[in-house]
Design a protein around this motif. Sequence first.
Motif, PDB file in Angstrom:
ATOM      1  N   LEU A 185       0.173   2.654  -3.565  1.00 16.71           N
ATOM      2  CA  LEU A 185      -1.185   3.190  -3.518  1.00 16.71           C
ATOM      3  C   LEU A 185      -1.355   4.449  -2.676  1.00 16.71           C
ATOM      4  O   LEU A 185      -2.283   5.227  -2.909  1.00 16.71           O
ATOM      5  CB  LEU A 185      -2.142   2.108  -2.992  1.00 16.71           C
TER       6      LEU A 185
ATOM      7  N   TYR B  47       0.827  -1.201   0.000  1.00 22.49           N
ATOM      8  CA  TYR B  47       0.000   0.000   0.000  1.00 22.49           C
ATOM      9  C   TYR B  47       0.866   1.259   0.000  1.00 22.49           C
ATOM     10  O   TYR B  47       0.639   2.184  -0.788  1.00 22.49           O
ATOM     11  CB  TYR B  47      -0.915  -0.009   1.227  1.00 22.49           C
TER      12      TYR B  47
ATOM     13  N   ARG C   3      -8.333   5.873  -5.138  1.00 24.88           N
ATOM     14  CA  ARG C   3      -7.936   4.483  -5.368  1.00 24.88           C
ATOM     15  C   ARG C   3      -9.157   3.668  -5.792  1.00 24.88           C
ATOM     16  O   ARG C   3     -10.193   3.721  -5.114  1.00 24.88           O
ATOM     17  CB  ARG C   3      -7.305   3.893  -4.099  1.00 24.88           C
TER      18      ARG C   3
ATOM     19  N   LEU D  34      -6.113  -0.787  -8.557  1.00 26.58           N
ATOM     20  CA  LEU D  34      -5.623  -2.067  -8.046  1.00 26.58           C
ATOM     21  C   LEU D  34      -6.451  -3.183  -8.673  1.00 26.58           C
ATOM     22  O   LEU D  34      -7.664  -3.245  -8.458  1.00 26.58           O
ATOM     23  CB  LEU D  34      -5.732  -2.122  -6.525  1.00 26.58           C
TER      24      LEU D  34
END
Length: 517
Positions: A308, A304, A314, A368
């Motif tokens: 991210l 993460y 996200r 993702l």
Amino acid sequence: MPWFPKLALLLIALPVLFIVVLICRDKGFNPMVAAGLMHDSSQPTSDALLGGLLAPDIRRKSCLSRYQSISYRKSSPHKPSPYLVSKLREYEKLHKRCGPYTKSYKKSIKELVSGQIDSSSNCRYVVWLANCGLGNRILSMTSAFLYALLTDRVVLINEESDMSNMFCEPFPDASWILPEDFPFMNQLYSFGRDYAQSFGNMLENRIINTSTELLPSCLYLYLSHDYDHHDKLFFCDQEQAILRNIPWLIMKANIYFLPSLFLMSSFEEELSKLFPDKEMVFHHLGRYLFHPSNQVWKLITSYYKKYLAKAEERIGIQIRIFDNKTSPVEHVMDQILTCTDKEKLLPRVDMGKSIVAPSGKGKSKAVLITSLVPYYYEKMMNMYSKHPTLNGEVVAVYQPSHEEEQQSENNVHNQKAWAEINLLSMMDVLVTSAWSTFGYVAQGLGGKKPWILYKIENKTIPDPVCGRAKSLEPCFHAPPVYDCKAKREVDTATIIPYLRHCEDIYWGIKLFNSTYY
């Protein structure tokens, strides 16, 4: 005193104070906290305890994810009912008193082996056995736990090697893992639908009923997707009256049977107090029970932070294909792009232009993708890395793993899957695949209603391609179709106002707030 001597004194004192802090910290005392110079972080905040859902008395280092997950997932607006919180604290006391290796547990084991039932015993058990992939396991374990909560039983999990080091222990000062020296451990693996001592088969053969006086100390419950009519009588109040007097229930399950517990009048009042918001059952119980082990949590947080964390938004896209022949990857890719465009989740690109250098000016989005294959990631990554978006947004695409095929009996595979479920739950927006329990768990833990990619049949992309889930709850794929009172077949989605058919499987049922209908 002039300012220079004051500064010199301060510079001399600071290293000494630092050494004192280190020494005292090792002894469990922080002088900085005592002096009011900093807050004591040893007690988790109300947010970290999920509104009282979690007990505060579990050592942080033993399970880092338990109190740190709030830093990665947005705070849930859905608070557990005070009654649920108090019921969980009561359960934790029961588990501590009756759990493995306690005097009460050892006494119960002796009674189990002897076949005798001590009516004065306050400890009764439900033992859960695995029979499925990770998503199904988590959902069926949650169902087993709620059943234990409703019937004042202690839930124990038969942790096989493929599940080791996946989850933290959920209860303070007690384990929910079935000890390896459980007397009938070898028999557990042979237990299946045709097992002669299963509850369903004993009912069918009239070996047991409500008037049976000499009850066994243990019964097997088969609650998997291929169970039959007599196994499903588990969901009838009359048959529950039999089970109430049996100390040990061995349950093999791979389905989210929890919604059918709401069909039973004996549980109705208690369930209403526990869950006034019917769509939050798994959201609360899932976040209470399932915390990644420190090993898995390290995988989650490192990924993460690396890929991210810096994005302004996200988006998680969970892809599960059950039949490659009827759902070719090209069709699924078209479906994903159509859905994310139609719902304005991701921007279009200008295929006639190429990116010379990243502009870095537009809103940044991280996508993702979780899938067993790399195809979708490669297609989407190439699209966004080579061509500019029409609205100037900058989109980066990531995929943690691509295992090619599901390997439910592989511990490393399961750890990766559990990490990816948690990563999906941390996304701001979710797109999930119809029928997928993997997606159900992610949406429940994250508290986000996903856009569901409807199942492609016979190589035909459905219209509409996707739709927003109306309820956060997982779908029960194999519900009973029997009215226990009327003793006839019935559509169980029509009996009570808050049970309806699922958005992604027309024969499945799930919990809704009745205000939707």
